[in-house]
Design an enzyme around this catalytic site. Structure first.
Site, short mmCIF file in Angstrom:
data_model
loop_
_atom_site.label_atom_id
_atom_site.label_comp_id
_atom_site.label_asym_id
_atom_site.label_seq_id
_atom_site.Cartn_x
_atom_site.Cartn_y
_atom_site.Cartn_z
N GLU A 167 -45.41 38.02 7.67
CA GLU A 167 -45.49 38.70 6.36
C GLU A 167 -44.17 39.32 5.90
OE1 GLU A 167 -48.83 41.36 6.88
OE2 GLU A 167 -50.15 39.72 7.43
N GLU A 272 -55.63 32.50 10.09
CA GLU A 272 -56.50 33.69 10.08
C GLU A 272 -57.64 33.51 9.08
OE1 GLU A 272 -54.21 37.30 9.53
OE2 GLU A 272 -52.61 36.62 10.86
O1 G3I Z 1 -56.07 50.92 19.02
C1 G3I Z 1 -56.55 51.96 18.16
C2 G3I Z 1 -57.52 52.82 18.91
O2 G3I Z 1 -56.86 53.46 19.97
C3 G3I Z 1 -58.15 53.84 17.94
O3 G3I Z 1 -59.13 54.58 18.59
C4 G3I Z 1 -58.77 53.13 16.74
C5 G3I Z 1 -59.32 54.11 15.70
O4 G3I Z 1 -59.19 53.59 14.39
O5 G3I Z 1 -57.76 52.36 16.13
C6 G3I Z 1 -57.25 51.35 16.98
O6 G3I Z 1 -56.33 50.57 16.27
C7 G3I Z 1 -56.86 49.73 15.27
C8 G3I Z 1 -56.50 48.29 15.64
O7 G3I Z 1 -56.89 47.42 14.59
C9 G3I Z 1 -57.17 47.83 16.95
O8 G3I Z 1 -58.54 47.86 16.85
C10 G3I Z 1 -56.22 50.09 13.94
O9 G3I Z 1 -56.68 51.37 13.53
C11 G3I Z 1 -56.57 49.08 12.87
O10 G3I Z 1 -55.82 49.34 11.69
C12 G3I Z 1 -56.19 47.69 13.38
O11 G3I Z 1 -56.53 46.77 12.37
C13 G3I Z 1 -56.02 45.47 12.53
C14 G3I Z 1 -54.98 45.17 11.44
O12 G3I Z 1 -54.55 43.81 11.53
C15 G3I Z 1 -53.73 46.03 11.56
O13 G3I Z 1 -53.03 45.74 12.72
C16 G3I Z 1 -57.16 44.48 12.42
O14 G3I Z 1 -58.05 44.69 13.52
C17 G3I Z 1 -56.64 43.06 12.44
O15 G3I Z 1 -57.67 42.14 12.19
C18 G3I Z 1 -55.57 42.89 11.36
O16 G3I Z 1 -55.04 41.59 11.44
C19 G3I Z 1 -54.03 41.26 10.48
C20 G3I Z 1 -53.08 40.30 11.13
O17 G3I Z 1 -52.55 40.89 12.29
C21 G3I Z 1 -51.95 39.90 10.17
N1 G3I Z 1 -52.49 39.37 8.94
C22 G3I Z 1 -53.47 40.21 8.26
C23 G3I Z 1 -54.61 40.56 9.21
C24 G3I Z 1 -55.63 41.39 8.53
O18 G3I Z 1 -55.05 42.61 8.15
#
Ligand code: G3I
Length: 382
Positions: A167, A272
Site C-alpha cells: 500500500e 485478499e
Molecule cells: O494484537 C492486538 C491485541 O493484543 C489486542 O488485544 C487487540 C484489541 O483490539 O488488538 C490486536 O490487534 C489487532 C490486530 O488486527 C490483530 O488481531 C488490531 O487492533 C487490528 O487493527 C488488526 O486489524 C488488522 C488490520 O489489517 C490492521 O493490521 C486486520 O485483522 C487485518 O485483516 C487487516 O488486514 C489488512 C492487510 O494487512 C493489508 N490490506 C488491508 C487489510 C484489511 O485492512
C-alpha cells in the site's frame, strides 16, 4: 510462473486426479476429503489468511478446514512489523513459527505479509535513537535492512513469496505520503526489494495494494513495475488485494488491471479477496485501515444471518470473479481469500465497528456457503 504451482501442489495433484469424471451429485462427497485447492489445481493456488486467534488457540477445526480447502496461506497479522518486531531488540516468533510449521508440514505455499507497510508498525520505528525527533534517513534504512534480513533470512526456503511493500500508492495521487516516503522517498521500495532478494533469491517478491481496479492507481503501479524491471529491481508479482463489494468495482475495471500488470511483465496474485455485503456509507470501497464510520442498525441489517436472496447475490458475485480469474489463469498465480469463515473477517469491524458481515466462502459454523458451491461448480463438469 507455473514453477511455484508445480513446486507446492504435488499433494493436491495426486489427490484429485478423479475430478474430471465427477458428477455434480458426487461433488459434496468429494469435497469432504478434498477441497477448492484440488478443483483448481491446474489453474492457480487457492489461499486463505490465517488469523492470530487460530494460531494462538491452535484451533484444530479451523486448521483442518484450511488444510483441506487451501494450498496457500498468508499470515493475516502475525508477520506485520508491529507484531513480529515490536521493539528494536525484540522479535515475536511464536505465532509466525507456528504458521510456517503448519504450512510446511502440508506442503503449502506460504506468503509473508508484509515487510514494509505504513500501518501496524512498531511504536518507535520512526523515532530518533535519542528518543526525540524524527529518525535520520540512514538510521531508518539500517532498521529496514536489519528487519528484512532477519525476517526473510529466518524463513528462507520456506516462505515462497513476500508482500515486500504494501500500500505505498495513494489512489490516483501517486506515492502515498507515508513516513517511509517522507523520510526515504520512493527509493525505499527498491531497497526493500533488493534486500529481500539478496537474502532469498528464490522467493517471489510482490508489491501488494487495494483498489487496484482504479485505473489511475493501476497505471501508476504498472509504470513503476516496468521501471523496476528495466533497472533490475527484483519484482516478480503484483498483489491485487480484492476487497470488493457486491456491485463495485465493475468487473471490467478489475480485468483491465490484471491485463495491465501482466503486460508490465509480472504475475498477478489476488491476495485478499472478500465481498462486502453490507450497506455502504461514505468510505465505500477503501481498505485504508484508518477509515471509520459510526455504527447504526440500518448499516447492520443481517445480524441474524444472510437471507437467501443475498446469499444468491453473493454467490453470483463470487462466480463472476472466479470466472474472470479462470479466464486469465495464465496470468494469475494465486487467489487468496482474506480469512476462511465469516466470523473472523476484518469486515465485521470495518469501516463500521461491530457489524455482522458475510464476505467469505464459509459461514460462522465453518460450513460452505452458496458462494463456495458456486466457485466449486465452475470446476465441476455438468
Ligand atoms: O494484537 C492486538 C491485541 O493484543 C489486542 O488485544 C487487540 C484489541 O483490539 O488488538 C490486536 O490487534 C489487532 C490486530 O488486527 C490483530 O488481531 C488490531 O487492533 C487490528 O487493527 C488488526 O486489524 C488488522 C488490520 O489489517 C490492521 O493490521 C486486520 O485483522 C487485518 O485483516 C487487516 O488486514 C489488512 C492487510 O494487512 C493489508 N490490506 C488491508 C487489510 C484489511 O485492512
Amino acid at each position: 510462473m507455473l514453477m511455484s504451482r508445480r513446486r507446492f501442489c504435488h499433494q493436491s495433484l495426486v489427490a484429485l486426479s478423479i475430478t474430471p469424471v465427477l458428477k455434480k451429485s458426487a461433488l459434496a462427497q468429494a469435497l469432504r476429503s478434498t477441497g477448492l485447492k484440488d478443483l483448481y489445481k491446474d489453474d492457480f493456488l487457492i489461499g486463505t489468511a490465517v488469523s492470530n486467534r487460530t494460531l494462538q488457540e491452535e484451533d484444530r477445526a479451523m486448521l483442518d478446514l484450511i488444510a483441506r480447502e487451501f494450498n496457500a496461506v498468508t499470515a493475516e497479522n502475525c508477520m506485520k512489523w508491529g507484531q513480529i518486531h515490536p521493539e528494536a531488540e525484540r522479535w515475536e516468533w511464536e505465532l509466525p513459527d507456528r504458521l510456517v510449521r503448519f504450512a510446511t508440514g502440508r506442503n503449502m505455499y506460504i506468503l509473508g505479509h508484509t515487510l514494509v507497510w505504513h500501518s501496524q508498525t512498531a511504536r518507535d520505528l520512526f523515532r530518533a535513537a535519542s528518543g526525540t525527533g524524527v529518525i535520520t534517513r540512514d538510521d531508518l534504512l539500517r532498521k529496514m535492512e536489519d528487519h528484512i534480513r532477519t525476517l526473510v533470512g529466518r524463513y528462507k526456503g520456506r516462505i515462497a513469496a513476500w508482500d515486500v511493500v504494501n500500500e505505498a500508492v495513494d489512489e490516483d495521487k501517486g506515492w502515498r505520503r507515508s513516513r517511509w516516503f517522507e523520510i526515504l522517498g520512493p527509493e525505499f521500495l527498491e531497497k526493500a526489494f533488493h534486500w529481500a532478494h539478496e537474502v532469498d533469491p528464490k522467493a517471489q517478491l510482490l508489491y501488494n495494494d487495494y483498489n487496484m481496479h482504479n485505473p489511475g492507481k493501476a497505471k501508476f503501479v504498472a509504470e513503476f513495475v516496468r521501471d523496476f524491471k528495466k533497472r533490475g529491481v527484483p519484482i516478480h508479482g503484483v498483489g491485487m488485494q480484492g476487497h470488493v463489494g457486491l456491485d463495485y468495482p465493475d468487473i471490467r475495471e478489475f480485468e483491465a488491471s490484471v491485463l495491465l500488470f501482466a503486460e508490465a511483465g509480472v504475475t498477478v496474485h489476488i491476495t485478499e479477496l472478500d465481498v462486502d455485503v453490507l450497506p455502504q456509507r461514505g468510505a465505500s470501497g477503501t481498505a485504508e485501515i484508518s477509515t471509520r464510520v459510526e455504527y447504526s442498525t440500518e448499516l447492520n441489517p443481517w445480524s441474524d444471518g444472510l437471507p437467501t436472496e443475498m446469499q444468491d447475490r453473493l454467490a453470483r458475485r463470487y462466480e463472476e470473479l472466479f470466472r474472470l480469474f479462470l479466464k486469465h489463469r495464465n496470468l494469475i498465480d494465486r487467489v487468496t481469500t482474506w480469512g476462511t469463515s465469516d466470523d473472523e473477517s476484518w469486515k465485521n469491524n470495518f469501516p463500521v465497528p461491530g457489524r455482522t458481515n458475510h464476505p467469505l466462502l464459509f459461514d460462522r459454523k465453518k460450513q460452505p456457503k452458496p458462494a463456495y458451491r458456486a466457485v466449486a461448480a465452475l470446476k465441476t463438469p455438468s
